[in-house]
Design an enzyme around this catalytic site. Structure first.
Site, PDB file in Angstrom:
ATOM      1  N   MET A  27      97.854  27.521  48.431  1.00  0.00           N
ATOM      2  CA  MET A  27      98.189  26.772  47.212  1.00  0.00           C
ATOM      3  C   MET A  27      98.826  25.438  47.613  1.00  0.00           C
ATOM      4  O   MET A  27      99.537  24.812  46.814  1.00  0.00           O
ATOM      5  CB  MET A  27      99.131  27.578  46.320  1.00  0.00           C
ATOM      6  CG  MET A  27      98.482  28.881  45.838  1.00  0.00           C
ATOM      7  SD  MET A  27      99.105  29.460  44.258  1.00  0.00           S
ATOM      8  CE  MET A  27     100.822  29.715  44.631  1.00  0.00           C
ATOM      9  N   GLY A  28      98.598  25.012  48.850  1.00  0.00           N
ATOM     10  CA  GLY A  28      99.133  23.725  49.293  1.00  0.00           C
ATOM     11  C   GLY A  28     100.605  23.803  49.639  1.00  0.00           C
ATOM     12  O   GLY A  28     101.146  24.891  49.873  1.00  0.00           O
ATOM     13  N   LEU A  30     101.830  22.740  52.418  1.00  0.00           N
ATOM     14  CA  LEU A  30     101.623  23.431  53.694  1.00  0.00           C
ATOM     15  C   LEU A  30     102.842  23.336  54.599  1.00  0.00           C
ATOM     16  O   LEU A  30     103.435  22.277  54.754  1.00  0.00           O
ATOM     17  CB  LEU A  30     100.403  22.832  54.414  1.00  0.00           C
ATOM     18  CG  LEU A  30      99.085  22.860  53.609  1.00  0.00           C
ATOM     19  CD1 LEU A  30      97.954  22.246  54.433  1.00  0.00           C
ATOM     20  CD2 LEU A  30      98.713  24.270  53.184  1.00  0.00           C
ATOM     21  N   GLY A  33     103.957  28.095  58.468  1.00  0.00           N
ATOM     22  CA  GLY A  33     103.284  29.381  58.233  1.00  0.00           C
ATOM     23  C   GLY A  33     101.794  29.152  57.988  1.00  0.00           C
ATOM     24  O   GLY A  33     100.939  29.817  58.584  1.00  0.00           O
ATOM     25  N   HIS A  34     101.466  28.180  57.121  1.00  0.00           N
ATOM     26  CA  HIS A  34     100.053  27.874  56.867  1.00  0.00           C
ATOM     27  C   HIS A  34      99.379  27.369  58.142  1.00  0.00           C
ATOM     28  O   HIS A  34      98.225  27.698  58.423  1.00  0.00           O
ATOM     29  CB  HIS A  34      99.917  26.794  55.785  1.00  0.00           C
ATOM     30  CG  HIS A  34     100.445  27.187  54.451  1.00  0.00           C
ATOM     31  ND1 HIS A  34     101.568  26.631  53.903  1.00  0.00           N
ATOM     32  CD2 HIS A  34      99.996  28.103  53.550  1.00  0.00           C
ATOM     33  CE1 HIS A  34     101.789  27.158  52.713  1.00  0.00           C
ATOM     34  NE2 HIS A  34     100.858  28.060  52.478  1.00  0.00           N
ATOM     35  N   GLN A  58      97.634  33.068  38.351  1.00  0.00           N
ATOM     36  CA  GLN A  58      98.569  34.000  38.985  1.00  0.00           C
ATOM     37  C   GLN A  58     100.029  33.699  38.623  1.00  0.00           C
ATOM     38  O   GLN A  58     100.933  34.321  39.167  1.00  0.00           O
ATOM     39  CB  GLN A  58      98.358  34.062  40.504  1.00  0.00           C
ATOM     40  CG  GLN A  58      98.710  32.808  41.268  1.00  0.00           C
ATOM     41  CD  GLN A  58      98.260  32.895  42.730  1.00  0.00           C
ATOM     42  OE1 GLN A  58      97.084  32.734  43.033  1.00  0.00           O
ATOM     43  NE2 GLN A  58      99.188  33.154  43.631  1.00  0.00           N
ATOM     44  N   GLY A 145      98.679  35.362  55.177  1.00  0.00           N
ATOM     45  CA  GLY A 145      99.978  35.611  55.791  1.00  0.00           C
ATOM     46  C   GLY A 145     100.509  36.985  55.399  1.00  0.00           C
ATOM     47  O   GLY A 145     100.314  37.440  54.271  1.00  0.00           O
ATOM     48  N   ASP A 148     103.263  37.872  52.317  1.00  0.00           N
ATOM     49  CA  ASP A 148     102.846  38.421  51.023  1.00  0.00           C
ATOM     50  C   ASP A 148     102.162  39.760  51.298  1.00  0.00           C
ATOM     51  O   ASP A 148     100.941  39.901  51.205  1.00  0.00           O
ATOM     52  CB  ASP A 148     101.905  37.434  50.326  1.00  0.00           C
ATOM     53  CG  ASP A 148     102.618  36.147  49.972  1.00  0.00           C
ATOM     54  OD1 ASP A 148     103.582  36.201  49.203  1.00  0.00           O
ATOM     55  OD2 ASP A 148     102.239  35.092  50.508  1.00  0.00           O
ATOM     56  N   ARG A 185     108.243  27.782  48.494  1.00  0.00           N
ATOM     57  CA  ARG A 185     109.332  27.747  47.492  1.00  0.00           C
ATOM     58  C   ARG A 185     110.692  27.475  48.134  1.00  0.00           C
ATOM     59  O   ARG A 185     111.658  27.227  47.419  1.00  0.00           O
ATOM     60  CB  ARG A 185     109.372  29.051  46.701  1.00  0.00           C
ATOM     61  CG  ARG A 185     108.180  29.204  45.774  1.00  0.00           C
ATOM     62  CD  ARG A 185     108.333  30.362  44.806  1.00  0.00           C
ATOM     63  NE  ARG A 185     107.353  30.320  43.751  1.00  0.00           N
ATOM     64  CZ  ARG A 185     106.194  31.010  43.740  1.00  0.00           C
ATOM     65  NH1 ARG A 185     105.904  31.797  44.740  1.00  0.00           N
ATOM     66  NH2 ARG A 185     105.360  30.902  42.730  1.00  0.00           N
TER      67      ARG A 185
HETATM   68  O1  PAF Z   1      99.116  33.308  48.994  1.00  0.00           O
HETATM   69  C1  PAF Z   1      98.755  32.315  48.325  1.00  0.00           C
HETATM   70  O2  PAF Z   1      99.055  31.170  48.637  1.00  0.00           O
HETATM   71  C2  PAF Z   1      97.924  32.550  47.065  1.00  0.00           C
HETATM   72  O3  PAF Z   1      98.311  33.705  46.404  1.00  0.00           O
HETATM   73  C3  PAF Z   1      96.413  32.563  47.342  1.00  0.00           C
HETATM   74  C4  PAF Z   1      96.007  33.727  48.223  1.00  0.00           C
HETATM   75  C5  PAF Z   1      95.993  31.250  47.980  1.00  0.00           C
HETATM   76  C6  PAF Z   1      95.651  32.717  46.019  1.00  0.00           C
HETATM   77  O4  PAF Z   1      95.940  31.685  45.137  1.00  0.00           O
END
Ligand code: PAF
Length: 284
Positions: A27-28, A30, A33-34, A58, A145, A148, A185
């Site tokens: 979800m950007g 970044l 971790g990303h 979501q 990751g 989650d 966050r």
């Molecule tokens: O983990 C996230 O960033 C989001 O839940 C995902 C998997 C990109 C779906 O929007």
């Protein structure tokens, strides 16, 4: 690096992609971790595609969709530096065309509890967008990751049930030096809250120590985790020990018998809701 904002442009690029395609859905905003997911994607694929989409389905109406960080230019720079081949950053209308009837994708058995208890529509939104991303990008593999943890379990279940021919790669949680799990966050945290947020990782360490020292009653461990979080001014949402694969409750923590357990925590520090987890094995 190509950038596509709509599906037909994505598909043009995808048709020219060579070898195994690894997708990193994000979800950007970044962070490291990303970047570790992108690194793993390079190891398991020849072409790396990152999707960047703050998925409205979501988020519940009272959640942080509007204020969710969207530093698009910085994200593009980070993707370039990480040698990403393509960035798919669809608009909301490209992802959810208003004239198209919507479908539901969900794994109710895994999605109701824990995160699902506080966020009842969350995993249906995650499943729907991830299923759409899989159909749009057609990756051979996708990296997620482990922070989650429940999301990963839900996605694995969806992939199995809907027979997506996609390798799901679980990547370790990346932490700050003091143990705080990296999260987009975390930028919301004020200075004192940043310190309080350590209550989550400390609660997980407490659980690990207790279990490895032989505590077999999950309720006693859960109570101790809650105490650690409360002592750090974290408003506890949940602090639980579950079976690491099924996420079911455990009657006893005999890990030689049950296999691994996972400690899962969620709570609010000020207005910021954070989650974390740790898998605990019998052998440490
Ligand atoms: O983990 C996230 O960033 C989001 O839940 C995902 C998997 C990109 C779906 O929007």
């Amino acid at each position: 690096m190509w950038i596509a904002n709509d599906i037909s442009t994505l598909r043009d690029h995808r048709a020219k992609a060579h070898g195994r395609v690894a997708l990193v859905p994000t979800m950007g905003a970044l962070h490291d971790g990303h970047l570790s997911l992108i690194k793993r994607a390079h190891e398991i694929g020849h072409t790396v595609i990152v999707s960047l989409f703050v998925n409205p389905t979501q988020f519940a109406p009272h959640e942080d969709l509007e204020k969710y960080p969207r530093p698009f230019k910085e994200d593009v720079k980070k993707c370039l530096a990480a040698q990403v081949d393509g960035l798919f950053a669809p608009t909301v209308d490209a992802m959810y065309p208003p004239e198209v009837l919507s479908s539901e994708v969900n794994i109710p058995e895994l999605a109701k509890e824990l995160e699902g208890a506080s966020r009842p529509t969350h995993f249906a939104g995650v499943c729907r967008v991830v299923a759409k991303l899989f159909n749009m990008v057609k990756p051979h593999a996708a990296c997620f990751g482990s922070k989650d943890y429940q999301q990963l379990a839900v996605i694995r279940a969806m992939v199995e049930d809907l027979a997506f021919d996609i390798q799901i790669e679980a990547c370790p949680t990346i932490r700050e030096a003091d143990g705080l799990a990296m999260s987009s966050r975390n930028v919301y945290l004020q200075e004192d809250e940043r310190h309080h947020a350590l209550g989550l990782s400390k609660a997980l360490s407490e659980a690990q120590q207790m279990i490895q020292a032989g505590e077999s009653d999950p309720l006693i461990v859960e109570r101790a985790m809650q105490q650690v979080m409360t002592a750090h001014h974290v408003a506890v949402d949940y602090a639980v020990i579950r079976h690491a694969q099924t996420l079911r409750q455990l009657d006893s923590l005999n890990l030689q018998v049950t296999g691994s357990a996972v400690a899962l925590v969620a709570g609010k520090v000020g207005n910021v809701r954070l989650i974390d987890n740790r898998v605990i094995d019998a052998d440490g």
